[in-house]
Write a protein that holds these residues in place. Structure first.
Motif, PDB file in Angstrom:
ATOM      1  N   ALA A 100       0.823  -1.205   0.000  1.00 31.92           N
ATOM      2  CA  ALA A 100       0.000   0.000   0.000  1.00 31.92           C
ATOM      3  C   ALA A 100       0.855   1.252   0.000  1.00 31.92           C
ATOM      4  O   ALA A 100       0.565   2.228  -0.718  1.00 31.92           O
ATOM      5  N   VAL A 101       1.930   1.255   0.808  1.00 27.36           N
ATOM      6  CA  VAL A 101       2.818   2.424   0.841  1.00 27.36           C
ATOM      7  C   VAL A 101       3.500   2.612  -0.507  1.00 27.36           C
ATOM      8  O   VAL A 101       3.597   3.748  -1.020  1.00 27.36           O
ATOM      9  N   MET A 102       3.963   1.542  -1.130  1.00 30.26           N
ATOM     10  CA  MET A 102       4.610   1.663  -2.433  1.00 30.26           C
ATOM     11  C   MET A 102       3.611   2.119  -3.501  1.00 30.26           C
ATOM     12  O   MET A 102       3.951   2.903  -4.397  1.00 30.26           O
ATOM     13  N   THR A 103       2.360   1.646  -3.411  1.00 31.42           N
ATOM     14  CA  THR A 103       1.326   2.118  -4.349  1.00 31.42           C
ATOM     15  C   THR A 103       1.075   3.609  -4.174  1.00 31.42           C
ATOM     16  O   THR A 103       0.926   4.348  -5.155  1.00 31.42           O
ATOM     17  N   LEU A 104       1.046   4.043  -2.916  1.00 35.58           N
ATOM     18  CA  LEU A 104       0.865   5.470  -2.653  1.00 35.58           C
ATOM     19  C   LEU A 104       2.021   6.288  -3.227  1.00 35.58           C
ATOM     20  O   LEU A 104       1.804   7.371  -3.801  1.00 35.58           O
ATOM     21  N   VAL A 105       3.247   5.777  -3.115  1.00 37.06           N
ATOM     22  CA  VAL A 105       4.405   6.478  -3.679  1.00 37.06           C
ATOM     23  C   VAL A 105       4.288   6.577  -5.195  1.00 37.06           C
ATOM     24  O   VAL A 105       4.541   7.630  -5.801  1.00 37.06           O
ATOM     25  N   VAL A 106       3.866   5.487  -5.844  1.00 41.24           N
ATOM     26  CA  VAL A 106       3.715   5.498  -7.304  1.00 41.24           C
ATOM     27  C   VAL A 106       2.638   6.502  -7.724  1.00 41.24           C
ATOM     28  O   VAL A 106       2.822   7.294  -8.660  1.00 41.24           O
ATOM     29  N   VAL A 107       1.498   6.495  -7.022  1.00 46.63           N
ATOM     30  CA  VAL A 107       0.401   7.406  -7.371  1.00 46.63           C
ATOM     31  C   VAL A 107       0.826   8.856  -7.202  1.00 46.63           C
ATOM     32  O   VAL A 107       0.590   9.708  -8.084  1.00 46.63           O
ATOM     33  N   LEU A 108       1.471   9.174  -6.084  1.00 50.82           N
ATOM     34  CA  LEU A 108       1.903  10.548  -5.852  1.00 50.82           C
ATOM     35  C   LEU A 108       2.946  10.995  -6.863  1.00 50.82           C
ATOM     36  O   LEU A 108       2.920  12.135  -7.346  1.00 50.82           O
ATOM     37  N   ALA A 109       3.878  10.104  -7.215  1.00 51.23           N
ATOM     38  CA  ALA A 109       4.914  10.468  -8.184  1.00 51.23           C
ATOM     39  C   ALA A 109       4.309  10.759  -9.553  1.00 51.23           C
ATOM     40  O   ALA A 109       4.641  11.769 -10.204  1.00 51.23           O
ATOM     41  N   VAL A 110       3.392   9.913  -9.999  1.00 53.10           N
ATOM     42  CA  VAL A 110       2.773  10.124 -11.311  1.00 53.10           C
ATOM     43  C   VAL A 110       1.927  11.395 -11.306  1.00 53.10           C
ATOM     44  O   VAL A 110       1.933  12.171 -12.278  1.00 53.10           O
ATOM     45  N   GLN A 111       1.221  11.636 -10.227  1.00 54.58           N
ATOM     46  CA  GLN A 111       0.391  12.842 -10.169  1.00 54.58           C
ATOM     47  C   GLN A 111       1.237  14.109 -10.124  1.00 54.58           C
ATOM     48  O   GLN A 111       0.852  15.143 -10.682  1.00 54.58           O
ATOM     49  N   GLN A 112       2.389  14.062  -9.465  1.00 55.05           N
ATOM     50  CA  GLN A 112       3.266  15.228  -9.460  1.00 55.05           C
ATOM     51  C   GLN A 112       3.825  15.497 -10.860  1.00 55.05           C
ATOM     52  O   GLN A 112       3.912  16.644 -11.303  1.00 55.05           O
ATOM     53  N   ILE A 113       4.217  14.432 -11.554  1.00 53.79           N
ATOM     54  CA  ILE A 113       4.686  14.603 -12.934  1.00 53.79           C
ATOM     55  C   ILE A 113       3.580  15.145 -13.819  1.00 53.79           C
ATOM     56  O   ILE A 113       3.799  16.014 -14.678  1.00 53.79           O
ATOM     57  N   GLU A 114       2.363  14.662 -13.592  1.00 60.28           N
ATOM     58  CA  GLU A 114       1.223  15.162 -14.384  1.00 60.28           C
ATOM     59  C   GLU A 114       0.991  16.648 -14.140  1.00 60.28           C
ATOM     60  O   GLU A 114       0.821  17.428 -15.086  1.00 60.28           O
ATOM     61  N   GLY A 115       0.970  17.052 -12.861  1.00 62.36           N
ATOM     62  CA  GLY A 115       0.632  18.432 -12.546  1.00 62.36           C
ATOM     63  C   GLY A 115       1.686  19.433 -12.964  1.00 62.36           C
ATOM     64  O   GLY A 115       1.359  20.562 -13.337  1.00 62.36           O
ATOM     65  N   HIS A 116       2.964  19.058 -12.910  1.00 59.31           N
ATOM     66  CA  HIS A 116       4.032  20.024 -13.160  1.00 59.31           C
ATOM     67  C   HIS A 116       4.652  19.916 -14.550  1.00 59.31           C
ATOM     68  O   HIS A 116       5.337  20.848 -14.979  1.00 59.31           O
ATOM     69  N   ILE A 117       4.435  18.810 -15.244  1.00 58.05           N
ATOM     70  CA  ILE A 117       5.074  18.629 -16.559  1.00 58.05           C
ATOM     71  C   ILE A 117       4.036  18.373 -17.647  1.00 58.05           C
ATOM     72  O   ILE A 117       4.011  19.075 -18.670  1.00 58.05           O
ATOM     73  N   LEU A 118       3.175  17.367 -17.444  1.00 56.47           N
ATOM     74  CA  LEU A 118       2.300  16.933 -18.525  1.00 56.47           C
ATOM     75  C   LEU A 118       1.247  17.989 -18.859  1.00 56.47           C
ATOM     76  O   LEU A 118       1.086  18.364 -20.029  1.00 56.47           O
ATOM     77  N   GLN A 119       0.518  18.453 -17.851  1.00 56.64           N
ATOM     78  CA  GLN A 119      -0.548  19.412 -18.142  1.00 56.64           C
ATOM     79  C   GLN A 119      -0.033  20.725 -18.723  1.00 56.64           C
ATOM     80  O   GLN A 119      -0.581  21.204 -19.721  1.00 56.64           O
ATOM     81  N   PRO A 120       1.019  21.362 -18.163  1.00 58.99           N
ATOM     82  CA  PRO A 120       1.513  22.588 -18.824  1.00 58.99           C
ATOM     83  C   PRO A 120       2.038  22.345 -20.228  1.00 58.99           C
ATOM     84  O   PRO A 120       1.885  23.189 -21.109  1.00 58.99           O
TER      85      PRO A 120
END
Length: 472
Positions: free
Chosen positions: A345-365
């Motif tokens: 569960a902790v590793m899944t949370l790390v994966v989700v947070l990492a992908v969402q951070q990349i999405e918010g700061h790189i992919l969407q802009p």
């Protein structure tokens, strides 16, 4: 009784006579001044009412009562401005309230049409590509619609199939995960006892038993929701077909409902709003696909069951800004927790947070760019308001609606400034700076106003949307 001395009586009589003479001389002076004024103004015509009133007051000792000021002029300027803005805001608020009541009455139809617009924005480039390669509009529209709906149906069938195939295994894993979580809590530093865990389980069972009627009624309401969802899907499908095939004519018909004075501005704002909506839908699909692929791969390598259905859920929930990412990520973490334990569960949370951070700061802009410029605060407020008004459907359409409104308002503001600049008269003749009569163009016949298109024609060609660019 003593009598008044004679000299005192004679003094009083003399003062009375003197005051009478002074009053007589004062009246004679006023009459002479009035005669001089009349003789001076005899050459200028009859006296004005104010002059006549003053003359009457001077000769007859009358008191002049001037007119009272206008009550509106007596009110301070700030209060007048606030009152003018206040009643206009009340009218706007009443209009918005009536509009929201009408929309809530036909909420299913509105959401189906908005969903059709979003699907059309996603499928329209395919129709345009087929048209450029020589395919007629009818076959191109039919082929694109059939392909799109088949793909959506296959995705839904695949998710349902995966869930039904893994539901038994998942229930066993959930039971094992609950037992493992129980043992972890008993041995954790939180000092949870077996009695407390049994008490929590007992409270949950009692809560379920007490709310059995509500759960049953919710199940019956769920049947109604399914029927409404099927109706909305059919309405969205038919609307998508007509928007793909006949979007330009629908847009031109809509323009004829707009007053002639505002028609050119609306005709120019339409294509820009459609480009904003298309950019938002394309960018959201690409970002959601990237999120689903990378999070799905992460939970797959962590041996979390039903990784593919969870990835599909992540893709679908990505269309709800902010809230969808949190809900889908939490769902993946919970499934990992009850099936694989705390570490997974902790590793899944790390994966989700990492992908969402990349999405918010790189992919969407990078993907959306400047086509969709909406402030994060506007996104949060619009999603919250849309969810409160129309549930999940309102939360999905809130952000594209705000983005399109922002584009339309910005264009109309710029268009009004340009129209005002065009209507400003230019200096001519001797008042023109640096202009000479030899360089001025010769006068010609009067031209029709630029802001009024022909009454029986569609908007100008430069303002009308292209046939393969905007359906509505």
């Amino acid at each position: 009784m003593s009598r008044v001395p004679g000299w005192l009586g004679r003094l009083g009589a003399g003062l009375t006579e003197m005051s009478g003479r002074l009053e007589q001389r004062r009246q004679e002076a006023r009459r002479s001044a009035a005669d001089d004024g009349r003789s001076a103004s005899s050459d200028q015509g009859p006296p004005t009412p104010e002059e006549a009133a003053l003359e009457y007051a001077a000769t007859h000792h009358a008191v002049v009562v001037r007119d009272r000021p206008d009550p509106a002029q007596a009110v301070p300027w700030g209060v007048r401005v606030a009152a003018e803005a206040g009643w206009r805001l009340l009218v706007l608020a009443g209009t918005v309230w009536v509009l929201m009541r009408v929309i809530s009455a036909v909420q299913l139809v509105v959401l189906a049409f908005v969903a059709a617009l979003l699907i059309t924005a996603l499928l329209q480039p395919t129709v345009a590509w087929l048209r450029r390669h020589g395919v007629p509009r009818g076959p191109a529209t039919a082929l694109t619609a059939i392909l799109g709906f088949v793909v959506m149906g296959l995705i839904g069938w695949f998710v349902t199939w995966q869930v039904m195939e893994n539901i038994d295994n998942l229930s066993d894993q959930v039971q094992d995960g609950i037992d493992e979580l129980r043992n972890w809590l008993l041995n954790s530093p939180f000092h949870v006892t077996d009695k407390q865990i049994n008490e929590i389980a007992k409270n949950l069972r009692e809560a379920v038993g007490a709310n059995t009627d509500q759960i049953t009624s919710a199940g019956l309401e769920g049947v109604t929701v399914v029927v409404e969802a099927l109706t909305g899907i059919l309405l969205a499908a038919f609307s998508t077909l007509f928007l793909l095939y006949d979007g330009k004519r629908i847009w031109q018909w809509t323009l004829r409902l707009v007053p002639a004075a505002a028609r050119p501005g609306v005709a120019g704002a339409g294509p820009r709003a459609w480009r904003t909506l298309t950019a938002y839908v394309r960018g959201t699909v690409i970002v959601a696909l990237i999120d689903a692929i990378f999070i799905g791969l992460g939970i797959y390598f962590l041996d979390v069951p039903m990784a593919v259905p969870l990835a599909v859920f992540i893709f679908l929930f990505a269309f709800i800004p902010l809230v969808g990412a949190v809900v889908s990520g939490a769902l993946a973490v919970v499934v990992a927790l009850v099936t694989q334990g705390v570490f997974a569960a902790v590793m899944t949370l790390v994966v989700v947070l990492a992908v969402q951070q990349i999405e918010g700061h790189i992919l969407q802009p990078f993907i959306l760019g400047r086509a969709v410029r909406v402030h994060p605060l506007a996104v949060v407020l619009s999603v919250a308001a849309g969810g409160m008004i129309a549930g999940i459907g309102g939360a999905v359409v809130a952000v594209p609606l705000v983005a399109v409104t922002n584009t339309v308002v910005g264009y109309l503001r710029a268009y009004s400034r340009e129209a005002a600049a065009r209507q400003t008269p230019e200096p001519r003749g001797a008042t023109a700076v640096g202009a000479s009569p030899a360089t001025d163009p010769p006068p010609g016949p009067p031209q029709p106003p630029a802001s009024e298109p022909p009454s029986d024609a569609s908007p100008p060609s430069d303002a009308s949307p292209p046939s393969d660019a905007s359906p509505a």
